[in-house]
Design an enzyme around this catalytic site. Structure first.
Site, PDB file in Angstrom:
ATOM      1  N   SER A 201      -8.592   0.205   3.599  1.00  0.00           N
ATOM      2  CA  SER A 201      -8.403  -0.233   4.345  1.00  0.00           C
ATOM      3  C   SER A 201      -9.025  -1.701   4.635  1.00  0.00           C
ATOM      4  O   SER A 201      -9.268  -3.192   3.879  1.00  0.00           O
ATOM      5  CB  SER A 201      -8.482   0.383   6.109  1.00  0.00           C
ATOM      6  OG  SER A 201      -8.289  -0.582   6.967  1.00  0.00           O
ATOM      7  N   ASP A 375       3.005   1.288   6.704  1.00  0.00           N
ATOM      8  CA  ASP A 375       2.119   0.806   7.268  1.00  0.00           C
ATOM      9  C   ASP A 375       2.192  -0.033   8.504  1.00  0.00           C
ATOM     10  O   ASP A 375       2.054  -1.279   8.054  1.00  0.00           O
ATOM     11  CB  ASP A 375       0.298  -0.105   6.445  1.00  0.00           C
ATOM     12  CG  ASP A 375      -0.543   0.176   5.817  1.00  0.00           C
ATOM     13  OD1 ASP A 375      -0.972   0.440   7.231  1.00  0.00           O
ATOM     14  OD2 ASP A 375      -1.024   0.493   5.543  1.00  0.00           O
ATOM     15  N   HIS A 406      -0.670   4.358   6.265  1.00  0.00           N
ATOM     16  CA  HIS A 406      -2.229   3.886   6.344  1.00  0.00           C
ATOM     17  C   HIS A 406      -3.047   4.869   6.059  1.00  0.00           C
ATOM     18  O   HIS A 406      -3.636   5.189   5.096  1.00  0.00           O
ATOM     19  CB  HIS A 406      -2.560   3.191   7.254  1.00  0.00           C
ATOM     20  CG  HIS A 406      -3.617   2.180   7.427  1.00  0.00           C
ATOM     21  ND1 HIS A 406      -3.504   1.118   6.764  1.00  0.00           N
ATOM     22  CD2 HIS A 406      -5.207   2.237   7.423  1.00  0.00           C
ATOM     23  CE1 HIS A 406      -4.456   0.668   7.124  1.00  0.00           C
ATOM     24  NE2 HIS A 406      -5.830   1.139   7.345  1.00  0.00           N
TER      25      HIS A 406
END
Length: 440
Positions: A201, A375, A406
């Site tokens: 991320s 996600d 995610h």
């Protein structure tokens, strides 16, 4: 920070009717921030009514309880792995903690966590479920970064974390200062010329920025494994990020109401509140998991809810409100660019009325992209936009599980079989393809 919003939210959770199904929604403008479904607890297939005088057994596995309070170093040491603490000072004065599962003489791999996270994310699920441990068992020297402002990196040579100036940063400074300095420290300490990089991320965001603004560091990377890669947020489904984008004009005021200059500070009240809501045996466990999924997507099958007390013991780990604003700006503009101060201050900062876009063409290191359909932050369409801009994508991998979200990239019950084994294979291939001696 005012405790009223959290207290009111906690009160809402406590007062929600438990005898029947009920909903709790919070709508701001035309955006639904969350819609939680409360279901009556069941026992042996039957619904039960929970009254205020009923005692609920809240016994938690002692190991889980202990792990929720241990820091990253202590977690690694507890499970018999060689733990080390290291300190790195950036060029602009931030003192960062780097944790290591030391395998001296082995190829180093740097793990960089995501937004509101810390180095604990790689080990807190335990030896059989933590990516940090798996990489160590596969023969790597594992280093885990902590960017400025999180639990382990709250010191500065000049400011304390109570100073507004301490929090005057976004992920831009992390990519320009934190990650390059951490890489230099690891290579100087180990004697290697290159290392592997794994980012999740925001850990991918800061890598793109490092490549854009300090492209010389691309020569120090064997390969970059990008888990849930974020750059463009045009198709983002996260209510939190979309809220920040929609109400950009007043978002700084909103953020100050909930954390002044720090977003979601990790203090004793928040830890206690989260652990109460997320305790393994409380009736609110389902509510807690929904709140966690609020920013990331829903996939309950891959979340080990038994470990929720450990998760909330380590996260959220802190971020700056300016950092959160920056994510909102990226969503609103549809571009991957530097912080927008407004046209007048932009002219002073950048000599342009608009913030400059990051130069993704400078990210010359080998990159492997790993993404999923469910996600909310790294949507496949946005990952494909990123892929087209990067000059050296050697591998892209859509996880073969439609509900993978995610957080499953790092906490998923089946993350190893669905993702990590494929990533490890790619790392080995890049070591061979590079035709560079990575031994010290």
């Amino acid at each position: 920070m005012s405790l009223k919003p959290l207290l009111l939210f906690g009160l809402c959770l406590c007062l929600a009717p438990l005898e029947s199904q009920a909903d709790l929604s919070f709508i701001f403008g035309n955006i639904s921030l969350f819609n939680l479904n409360f279901k009556t607890p069941t026992l042996l297939g039957r619904s039960i009514t929970v009254n205020s005088n009923v005692q609920i057994d809240t016994t938690v596995d002692p190991n889980i309880q202990e792990d929720s309070h241990l820091d990253t170093y202590s977690l690694i040491k507890k499970y018999g792995y060689p733990a080390e603490n290291h300190s790195v000072t950036t060029d602009d004065g931030y003192i960062l903690t780097v944790h290591r599962i030391a395998r001296h003489g082995a190829t180093p791999v740097l793990l960089v966590h995501g937004l509101l996270d810390s180095s604990a994310t790689w080990v807190m699920m335990g030896p059989n479920k933590g990516l940090g441990y798996m990489l160590y068992e596969q023969g790597y020297d594992v280093w885990m970064a902590n960017v400025r402002g999180n639990t382990y990196s709250r010191k500065h040579i000049k400011y304390t974390h109570s100073h507004a100036k301490f929090w005057d940063f976004t992920f831009h400074e992390m990519g320009v200062h934190d990650i390059p300095k951490t890489i230099d420290y690891i290579l100087d300490t180990t004697g290697f010329k290159q290392l592997h990089y794994i980012g999740h991320s925001q850990g991918t965001v800061v890598f793109w920025i490092m490549g854009s603004e300090r492209p010389e560091y691309m020569d120090k990377i064997i390969a970059m494994q990008a888990l849930a890669p974020v750059a463009y947020l045009r198709h983002c489904k996260s209510p939190v990020v979309n809220f920040l984008a929609e109400f950009h004009a007043s978002v700084s005021i909103v953020l100050k109401l909930i954390g002044v200059h720090e977003f979601l500070p990790k203090n004793e009240f928040i830890v206690m509140f989260n652990q109460l809501i997320c305790d393994e045996t409380t009736i609110t466990k389902e509510i807690c998991s929904n709140v966690i999924f609020l920013t990331t997507g829903f996939d309950k099958l891959q979340l080990n809810e038994t470990m929720l007390p450990v998760v909330v013991g380590h996260a959220p780990a802190g971020a700056s409100t300016k950092q959160m604003q920056h994510f909102g700006q990226v969503r609103r503009s549809g571009e991957f660019r530097q912080f927008d101060y407004g046209w007048l201050r932009n002219h002073w900062h950048y000599n342009s009325i608009s913030p400059p876009a990051y130069k993704l063409e400078n990210v010359k290191a080998k990159v492997a992209l790993y993404y999923s359909q469910n996600d909310w932050l790294a949507q496949p369409a946005d990952v494909q936009s990123l892929r087209r801009r990067l000059p050296n994508v050697v591998h892209h991998y859509l996880v073969d599980y439609p509900e993978f979200n995610h957080l499953d990239f790092i906490w998923g019950v089946d993350a190893r079989s669905l993702l990590w084994d494929a990533m490890l294979k790619q790392m080995r291939a890049c070591e061979i393809d590079n035709n560079i001696d990575t031994t010290n």
